[in-house]
Design a protein around this motif. Structure first.
Motif, PDB file in Angstrom:
ATOM      1  N   GLY A 131       7.835  -8.308  -9.720  1.00 22.44           N
ATOM      2  CA  GLY A 131       6.694  -9.211  -9.601  1.00 22.44           C
ATOM      3  C   GLY A 131       5.737  -8.858  -8.485  1.00 22.44           C
ATOM      4  N   GLN A 132       6.146  -7.984  -7.549  1.00 20.08           N
ATOM      5  CA  GLN A 132       5.262  -7.633  -6.447  1.00 20.08           C
ATOM      6  C   GLN A 132       4.226  -6.599  -6.884  1.00 20.08           C
ATOM      7  OE1 GLN A 132       7.974  -6.487  -3.224  1.00 20.08           O
ATOM      8  NE2 GLN A 132       7.535  -8.448  -2.240  1.00 20.08           N
ATOM      9  N   MET A 133       3.076  -6.648  -6.205  1.00 22.89           N
ATOM     10  CA  MET A 133       1.994  -5.728  -6.481  1.00 22.89           C
ATOM     11  C   MET A 133       2.141  -4.461  -5.642  1.00 22.89           C
ATOM     12  SD  MET A 133       0.031  -7.021  -8.741  1.00 22.89           S
ATOM     13  CE  MET A 133      -1.193  -5.737  -8.537  1.00 22.89           C
ATOM     14  N   VAL A 134       1.706  -3.343  -6.222  1.00 26.38           N
ATOM     15  CA  VAL A 134       1.667  -2.064  -5.519  1.00 26.38           C
ATOM     16  C   VAL A 134       0.276  -1.466  -5.707  1.00 26.38           C
ATOM     17  CG1 VAL A 134       2.582   0.287  -5.407  1.00 26.38           C
ATOM     18  CG2 VAL A 134       4.136  -1.628  -5.850  1.00 26.38           C
ATOM     19  N   MET A 135      -0.354  -1.070  -4.620  1.00 24.57           N
ATOM     20  CA  MET A 135      -1.642  -0.395  -4.685  1.00 24.57           C
ATOM     21  C   MET A 135      -1.459   1.041  -4.233  1.00 24.57           C
ATOM     22  SD  MET A 135      -5.273  -1.123  -2.708  1.00 24.57           S
ATOM     23  CE  MET A 135      -5.864  -2.445  -3.754  1.00 24.57           C
ATOM     24  N   GLY A 136      -1.687   1.980  -5.136  1.00 23.60           N
ATOM     25  CA  GLY A 136      -1.615   3.390  -4.795  1.00 23.60           C
ATOM     26  C   GLY A 136      -2.960   3.873  -4.268  1.00 23.60           C
ATOM     27  N   LEU A 137      -2.970   4.430  -3.078  1.00 20.95           N
ATOM     28  CA  LEU A 137      -4.206   4.887  -2.439  1.00 20.95           C
ATOM     29  C   LEU A 137      -4.455   6.347  -2.800  1.00 20.95           C
ATOM     30  CD1 LEU A 137      -3.793   3.219   1.084  1.00 20.95           C
ATOM     31  CD2 LEU A 137      -4.854   2.292  -1.007  1.00 20.95           C
ATOM     32  N   LEU A 179       0.854  -1.181   0.000  1.00 16.22           N
ATOM     33  CA  LEU A 179       0.000   0.000   0.000  1.00 16.22           C
ATOM     34  C   LEU A 179       0.892   1.232   0.000  1.00 16.22           C
ATOM     35  CD1 LEU A 179      -2.602  -0.935   2.785  1.00 16.22           C
ATOM     36  CD2 LEU A 179      -2.784  -1.336   0.323  1.00 16.22           C
ATOM     37  N   VAL A 180       0.611   2.191  -0.872  1.00 12.18           N
ATOM     38  CA  VAL A 180       1.362   3.442  -0.947  1.00 12.18           C
ATOM     39  C   VAL A 180       0.390   4.570  -0.682  1.00 12.18           C
ATOM     40  CG1 VAL A 180       2.900   4.872  -2.342  1.00 12.18           C
ATOM     41  CG2 VAL A 180       2.823   2.400  -2.711  1.00 12.18           C
ATOM     42  N   SER A 181       0.714   5.442   0.286  1.00 15.86           N
ATOM     43  CA  SER A 181      -0.290   6.402   0.751  1.00 15.86           C
ATOM     44  C   SER A 181       0.110   7.864   0.650  1.00 15.86           C
ATOM     45  CB  SER A 181      -0.657   6.100   2.212  1.00 15.86           C
ATOM     46  OG  SER A 181       0.489   6.203   3.050  1.00 15.86           O
ATOM     47  N   HIS A 182       1.404   8.200   0.638  1.00 12.92           N
ATOM     48  CA  HIS A 182       1.813   9.603   0.572  1.00 12.92           C
ATOM     49  C   HIS A 182       1.682  10.129  -0.856  1.00 12.92           C
ATOM     50  CE1 HIS A 182       4.469   9.387   4.468  1.00 12.92           C
ATOM     51  NE2 HIS A 182       3.190   9.149   4.683  1.00 12.92           N
ATOM     52  N   HIS A 183       1.283  11.373  -0.979  1.00  8.21           N
ATOM     53  CA  HIS A 183       1.040  11.971  -2.298  1.00  8.21           C
ATOM     54  C   HIS A 183       2.262  11.855  -3.202  1.00  8.21           C
ATOM     55  CE1 HIS A 183       0.567  15.113  -5.354  1.00  8.21           C
ATOM     56  NE2 HIS A 183      -0.736  15.069  -5.142  1.00  8.21           N
ATOM     57  N   ALA A 184       3.424  12.208  -2.705  1.00  5.50           N
ATOM     58  CA  ALA A 184       4.629  12.202  -3.541  1.00  5.50           C
ATOM     59  C   ALA A 184       4.929  10.806  -4.063  1.00  5.50           C
ATOM     60  CB  ALA A 184       5.819  12.739  -2.749  1.00  5.50           C
ATOM     61  N   ASP A 185       4.743   9.797  -3.217  1.00  3.22           N
ATOM     62  CA  ASP A 185       5.033   8.430  -3.638  1.00  3.22           C
ATOM     63  C   ASP A 185       3.973   7.889  -4.584  1.00  3.22           C
ATOM     64  OD1 ASP A 185       7.405   8.271  -2.185  1.00  3.22           O
ATOM     65  OD2 ASP A 185       6.373   7.644  -0.363  1.00  3.22           O
ATOM     66  N   GLN A 241     -10.546   5.453  -6.008  1.00  2.00           N
ATOM     67  CA  GLN A 241      -9.820   5.523  -4.750  1.00  2.00           C
ATOM     68  C   GLN A 241      -8.473   4.801  -4.767  1.00  2.00           C
ATOM     69  OE1 GLN A 241     -11.048   6.680  -1.247  1.00  2.00           O
ATOM     70  NE2 GLN A 241     -11.911   8.101  -2.730  1.00  2.00           N
ATOM     71  N   TYR A 242      -8.243   4.000  -5.768  1.00  2.00           N
ATOM     72  CA  TYR A 242      -6.982   3.251  -5.789  1.00  2.00           C
ATOM     73  C   TYR A 242      -6.625   2.891  -7.224  1.00  2.00           C
ATOM     74  CZ  TYR A 242      -8.675  -1.315  -7.290  1.00  2.00           C
ATOM     75  OH  TYR A 242      -9.161  -2.349  -8.054  1.00  2.00           O
ATOM     76  N   PHE A 243      -5.398   2.435  -7.423  1.00  2.00           N
ATOM     77  CA  PHE A 243      -4.973   1.827  -8.676  1.00  2.00           C
ATOM     78  C   PHE A 243      -3.945   0.766  -8.350  1.00  2.00           C
ATOM     79  CE2 PHE A 243      -2.032   5.283  -7.919  1.00  2.00           C
ATOM     80  CZ  PHE A 243      -0.798   4.724  -8.212  1.00  2.00           C
ATOM     81  N   GLY A 244      -3.782  -0.186  -9.251  1.00  2.00           N
ATOM     82  CA  GLY A 244      -2.835  -1.268  -9.025  1.00  2.00           C
ATOM     83  C   GLY A 244      -1.745  -1.293 -10.071  1.00  2.00           C
ATOM     84  N   ARG A 245      -0.554  -1.688  -9.666  1.00  2.00           N
ATOM     85  CA  ARG A 245       0.582  -1.866 -10.565  1.00  2.00           C
ATOM     86  C   ARG A 245       1.363  -3.108 -10.136  1.00  2.00           C
ATOM     87  NH1 ARG A 245      -1.843   1.752 -12.703  1.00  2.00           N
ATOM     88  NH2 ARG A 245      -1.024   3.724 -13.526  1.00  2.00           N
TER      89      ARG A 245
END
Length: 406
Positions: free
Chosen positions: A316-322, A52-58, A296-300
């Protein structure tokens, strides 16, 4: 946060805060986002088996990093049934492609959404908004979602694609059935309904493309058919992405209109400010998108080891941007929990960023601007007559019903 690599070392106790299908989260995701942000930008979520990624810059950086791609990222939990209509159609959706396929297909579809072409639609948008709001006023109000927020973008995307008016409602119903496909989890019943809807769309737009090939009109579909005939787009790429554009082109706009009117009603000082200066309508749209984003989110998925902050996300790992968390990050926005239509500085991330920035963002903003301006010009006081109902789904944050009196 110390330097970390991989999932095991990133296990975070705040992962339990992210339960987007719970009633508590649907009612108020933002207080939970705040706690996730306060604990750091990146947290490994064991159920998602990703970050999960939550900060705006990230979140902004993830959106623009092409080493965090969309191909092979079908679902967070399992894939579609192999060779099903949903599986076959979604393989070529722009949403799930990386370059060079994404670049090639987007280049042709983007012709429909140039600022000049979208602006040429403004008179049509204004006429449709006025007709819907006049009927709504004559009824003394009602369910804004069913009466205005859904019919407006559906009518516009149908007209752009040359869909006959008699088929508008059927197309909308089938499009709604496809929406759960964007959620990380989907029930068997919803998947079966989505499969039926996708099969119907594949047949419908295949026939409509054939008609436009023989008898072109002045709609978007007629303009895209020569592209396919010239070999620039395969037939299935054209049909599949028309289905994607149809669904994406109205569900998020409908949600933005509902979320926006609810925000204005529950912040009467902001509604009064917009009535006093309807020229703020465009700014109000930006604030609605920031304060209560439809998406509210996106996946990569990482196609290589990639650094986010001081953490290495492995290939190979998933990242969900909040997006909902990033849009209320106090590091980026002053008093982020305040709904303020006069806010200046900083665009929200609600339409994404990088190569996957929303194709229809300009059109969606224009629809919102026209609608909010006309609402305050036509109506005096408005208010809720019942507790609104939120949809249960992560892909789009929306109201299923918003009953108001005018």
């Amino acid at each position: 946060m110390t330097d970390k690599t991989g999932a095991a070392s990133g296990m975070s106790p705040v992962a339990g805060l992210f339960d987007p299908l719970s009633d508590e989260f649907v009612r108020d995701p933002y207080s939970r986002y705040a706690r996730i942000r306060d604990a750091g930008s990146l947290h490994h979520h064991p159920r998602l088996n990703g970050w999960l990624v939550s900060h705006h810059a990230d979140v902004d950086a993830v959106l623009r990093d092409n080493s965090l791609g969309r191909s092979e990222q079908k679902r967070f939990f399992g894939n579609f049934v192999p060779e099903s209509s949903v599986d076959l159609a979604s393989r070529s959706w722009l949403l799930g492609l990386d370059p060079p396929e994404h670049t090639r297909i987007r280049r042709h579809f983007s012709r429909a959404f140039t600022p000049a072409r979208v602006e040429s639609l403004r008179p049509r948008v204004e006429r449709k908004v006025d007709a819907l709001l006049d009927r709504f006023a004559a009824d003394g109000g009602g369910d804004f979602i069913a009466a205005v927020a859904q019919p407006l973008p559906v009518a516009l995307i149908c007209e752009m694609l040359g869909v006959p008016e008699a088929d508008h409602v059927t197309c909308k119903d089938h499009s709604t059935a496809l929406l759960p496909l964007l959620d990380p989890v989907i029930s068997e019943a919803a998947l079966r309904r989505a499969e039926e809807a996708c099969s119907w769309f594949l047949d419908y737009f295949d026939r409509l493309v054939g008609l436009r090939r023989e008898e072109p009109g002045d709609d978007l579909l007629s303009a895209l058919v020569p592209t396919a005939d010239e070999g620039e787009l395969a037939h299935h790429e054209l049909v599949n992405n028309i289905i994607f554009l149809f669904s994406a082109g109205h569900e998020t706009t409908s949600s933005m209109l509902g979320n926006g009117l609810h925000a204005l009603i529950t912040h009467p000082d902001q509604y009064a400010a917009l009535r006093a200066d309807p020229g703020l309508a465009g700014n109000a749209v930006s604030e609605v998108l920031r304060w209560d984003a439809p998406v509210q989110y996106f996946g990569r998925r990482a196609s290589a080891d990639v650094r986010i902050g001081d953490t290495t996300v492995e290939r190979g790992q998933m990242v969900m941007g909040l997006i909902g968390a990033a849009n209320r990050d106090p590091r980026r926005f002053d008093a982020p929990d305040d709904f303020d239509i006069r806010r200046r500085g900083g665009q929200p991330l609600s339409f994404g960023g990088g190569i996957h920035y929303c194709l229809g963002a300009v059109l969606s903003r224009m629809e919102g601007e026209v609608a909010f301006r006309r609402i305050v010009e036509l109506f005096g006081d408005i208010g809720l007559v019942a507790e609104p109902e939120r949809s249960k789904g992560l892909a789009v944050r929306a109201f299923t019903e918003l009953k108001i009196a005018v």
